[in-house]
Structure formats: structure tokens, C-alpha cells
Design a protein around this motif. Structure first.
Motif, PDB file in Angstrom:
ATOM      1  N   HIS A   9     -54.353  22.522 -11.494  1.00 49.57           N
ATOM      2  CA  HIS A   9     -54.007  21.413 -10.611  1.00 49.57           C
ATOM      3  C   HIS A   9     -54.746  20.138 -11.028  1.00 49.57           C
ATOM      4  N   ALA A  12     -53.252  18.640 -14.182  1.00 52.91           N
ATOM      5  CA  ALA A  12     -51.971  17.996 -13.868  1.00 52.91           C
ATOM      6  C   ALA A  12     -52.183  16.608 -13.291  1.00 52.91           C
ATOM      7  N   VAL A  13     -53.120  16.475 -12.366  1.00 54.50           N
ATOM      8  CA  VAL A  13     -53.395  15.167 -11.755  1.00 54.50           C
ATOM      9  C   VAL A  13     -53.963  14.211 -12.802  1.00 54.50           C
ATOM     10  N   GLU A  15     -53.494  14.205 -16.014  1.00 56.26           N
ATOM     11  CA  GLU A  15     -52.479  13.817 -16.998  1.00 56.26           C
ATOM     12  C   GLU A  15     -51.418  12.891 -16.413  1.00 56.26           C
ATOM     13  N   HIS A  16     -51.102  13.042 -15.138  1.00 54.16           N
ATOM     14  CA  HIS A  16     -50.085  12.191 -14.516  1.00 54.16           C
ATOM     15  C   HIS A  16     -50.681  10.921 -13.902  1.00 54.16           C
ATOM     16  N   ARG A  21     -46.835  12.409  -8.373  1.00 52.37           N
ATOM     17  CA  ARG A  21     -46.139  12.812  -9.608  1.00 52.37           C
ATOM     18  C   ARG A  21     -46.633  14.164 -10.095  1.00 52.37           C
ATOM     19  N   ALA A  22     -47.933  14.406  -9.988  1.00 51.87           N
ATOM     20  CA  ALA A  22     -48.487  15.690 -10.411  1.00 51.87           C
ATOM     21  C   ALA A  22     -47.959  16.823  -9.530  1.00 51.87           C
ATOM     22  N   GLN A  30     -47.829  17.702  -1.978  1.00 48.14           N
ATOM     23  CA  GLN A  30     -48.951  16.818  -2.223  1.00 48.14           C
ATOM     24  C   GLN A  30     -50.167  17.168  -1.366  1.00 48.14           C
TER      25      GLN A  30
END
Length: 299
Positions: A9, A12-13, A15-16, A21-22, A30
Motif C-alpha cells: 500500500h 502504491a501511494v 508511486e502515484h 489514485r493509489a 481510500q
């Protein structure tokens, strides 16, 4: 205790750069994603993100955790793949890389045979320059790669297995003005734009010395298909290993430029590269054997 789910998780956050979006990318609500990140921050005792009104950025702690999280997740994936592949390669995933020239012929031949023998193994192939592939390998994003290994041979972090040297040829479009000359000189060739993949430092230096100008190449592109089409549609010239040019030469799409001696290096320097001291997964071992078998057959 931090778990892999929280790390996924977090990555993902990171990278986005955005929670919404993540959350959409990993199919999670969310609020649930926010709770997971908060739990990870509580476990680690630090803030991982600076939260702005519209976006978020990593803190210094976040940058450190991101580096380790990616390695831990790659290690977990490698373990899963090794276990799932045990017993006839009936499952699993193989992540590998290739330089532009090996990706044009040697790697497709080996991958085609791998797919025929082990159709349930999923493969992800990244085509990049040797420096980028080295970084991906050491970050455990890929398990092995085949590329120019001149700059990598003395790297203690790597295991480098040289492959057969392939003659290098200058090539151009049919009808190129240089083909009207019996023996184009280095000066004749230097009068035209030169396109090539990223060159090792010594290769770039010798090419500049041979053609008498710098910097070279004029056009750098690490996609051989793009390079080939560029040359075919213009007076730009390039060079590549003979084996990747064969079909285009036979079909009349491209032509070679004599003399071969103008080239600043004797030939290709492919190598199969993996991490030193790390054993390969069954799928990677199978592909390695196929690469070497194809390398011998192509002589």
C-alpha cells in the motif's frame, strides 16, 4: 509489526503521489488505504509523507522506507516464484531485461522456446540500456539481463557470463549517397548523422576518435526497431551486430556500408548478467540454458 500488505500500500501511494489514485490502482477504498498507511507510520514511529492540499511527497524517512520496501516486496515475489516453479515449471513468473540488440534477435528466440516448453510461466521483459538494467537488477526488479557488458565485467556485485562476439556493421538505407562510393572513408561517414544506442564510455570515445568528431552519437535511441526505421526513412546511418540485421539486409530494407574496418570496435560484447552470489530461479535457469544454446547455434 509491519506486514507486506502495508508495504504494498505504501509503495502504491509513493508511486502515484496521491491517495485516491493509489486506492483506485490497487482496488482498495481510500479510507482503508489511509488506515493502512497510518498503521505503518505508527509501527515505524515516523511520518512517511508530507501531506499537501493536492498531493503528497515522501519525507526523508519515507524515501528510506521506499527503498527497503521495494526490496522486501521483490524478495517476497522471488520466494513465491521459486516455490511455485518447483516441479516442472508449471507456474511462476520470470522478470528479465535485455539491451536493444539482444532484444532484437537472441532473446526472442530463447523466450519463444521457453514459452513452448513451459507455457504456464509468465514473463515480463524490459528493454533498456545496460546501466538502467544494472540498477533494476540490484533493486531486484529483474532477475537477470542480457546486454553490452563492457562496463560491468569488473563489478563485484554482478555475475557476468560473456556471450559470443558478433561482428558489427554500419548500415544505411538502399540508395544512400555513401553507397555510390567504392570505399567510404571515416570522413565520408562522419559527414552524416549517426544514430545508435547508448554506448559504453570506451566505445563512444573510440567512435569519436575514428570519425574525428564529437559528441557521438548524434541521435541516441535504445529501441532498435525505431533506429532501423529511422535509418530506412532518411540519410541517417547507424551500426548494429550482423545477426540483428540479417533479415533486413536479405529483404532489401537496409544496406551495409564497407569497409567493416572503419568500425571502432571488433564486435558486440553481450553478456548474461545476474547478481553475484544469488542462485537463479528454475525459470531463469531454464532461460539461461536456452540463451546459451541459441548463442552457440547462431555461430
Amino acid at each position: 509489526m509491519t506486514d507486506l500488505r502495508q508495504l504494498r500500500h505504501f509503495v502504491a501511494v509513493a508511486e502515484h503521489g496521491h491517495f485516491a489514485r493509489a486506492a483506485a490502482a490497487i482496488n482498495l477504498s481510500q479510507p482503508a488505504l489511509s488506515r493502512s498507511i497510518q498503521a505503518l507510520e505508527a509501527n515505524l514511529g515516523c511520518n512517511l509523507f508530507d501531506r499537501g492540499a493536492r498531493n503528497i511527497t515522501l519525507t526523508a524517512h519515507g524515501q528510506l522506507v521506499l527503498e527497503h520496501a521495494r526490496r522486501l516486496l521483490a524478495g517476497s515475489r522471488a520466494l513465491h516464484n521459486a516455490v511455485s516453479q518447483l516441479g516442472n515449471l508449471q507456474a511462476g513468473e520470470l522478470r528479465l531485461g535485455a539491451g536493444p540488440y539482444p532484444a532484437a534477435r537472441l532473446i526472442p528466440i530463447a523466450l519463444g522456446e521457453l514459452a513452448r516448453r513451459y507455457p504456464k510461466v509468465r514473463v515480463q521483459l524490459l528493454i533498456e540500456d545496460w546501466a538502467s538494467l544494472r540498477r533494476r537488477l540490484l533493486n531486484e526488479n529483474i532477475e537477470l539481463f542480457v546486454a553490452d557488458c563492457r562496463e560491468l565485467r569488473d563489478d563485484p556485485l554482478l555475475s557476468v557470463e560473456p556471450l559470443r562476439v558478433r561482428p558489427m556493421l554500419f548500415f544505411c538505407r538502399p540508395g544512400h549517397p555513401l553507397l555510390a562510393l567504392a570505399e567510404p572513408s571515416a570522413a565520408d561517414i562522419a559527414a552524416y548523422s549517426l544514430a545508435a544506442t547508448q554506448l559504453p564510455e570506451d566505445g563512444a570515445r573510440r567512435l569519436q576518435e575514428t570519425l574525428g568528431r564529437e559528441p557521438l552519437p548524434d541521435i541516441q535511441c535504445d529501441n532498435f526497431m525505431v533506429l532501423k526505421e529511422l535509418v530506412r526513412q532518411s540519410d541517417v546511418i547507424s551500426f548494429a551486430p550482423e545477426d540483428v540485421l540479417t533479415s533486413a539486409l536479405v529483404g532489401g530494407e537496409l544496406a551495409t556500408l564497407p569497409p567493416r574496418e572503419v568500425l571502432p570496435r571488433k564486435g558486440s560484447a553481450y553478456g548474461l548478467v545476474s547478481r553475484a552470489g544469488h542462485s537463479l530461479s528454475p525459470a531463469a535457469q531454464a532461460l539461461r540454458a536456452l540463451i546459451f544454446a541459441g548463442d552457440v547455434v547462431a555461430q
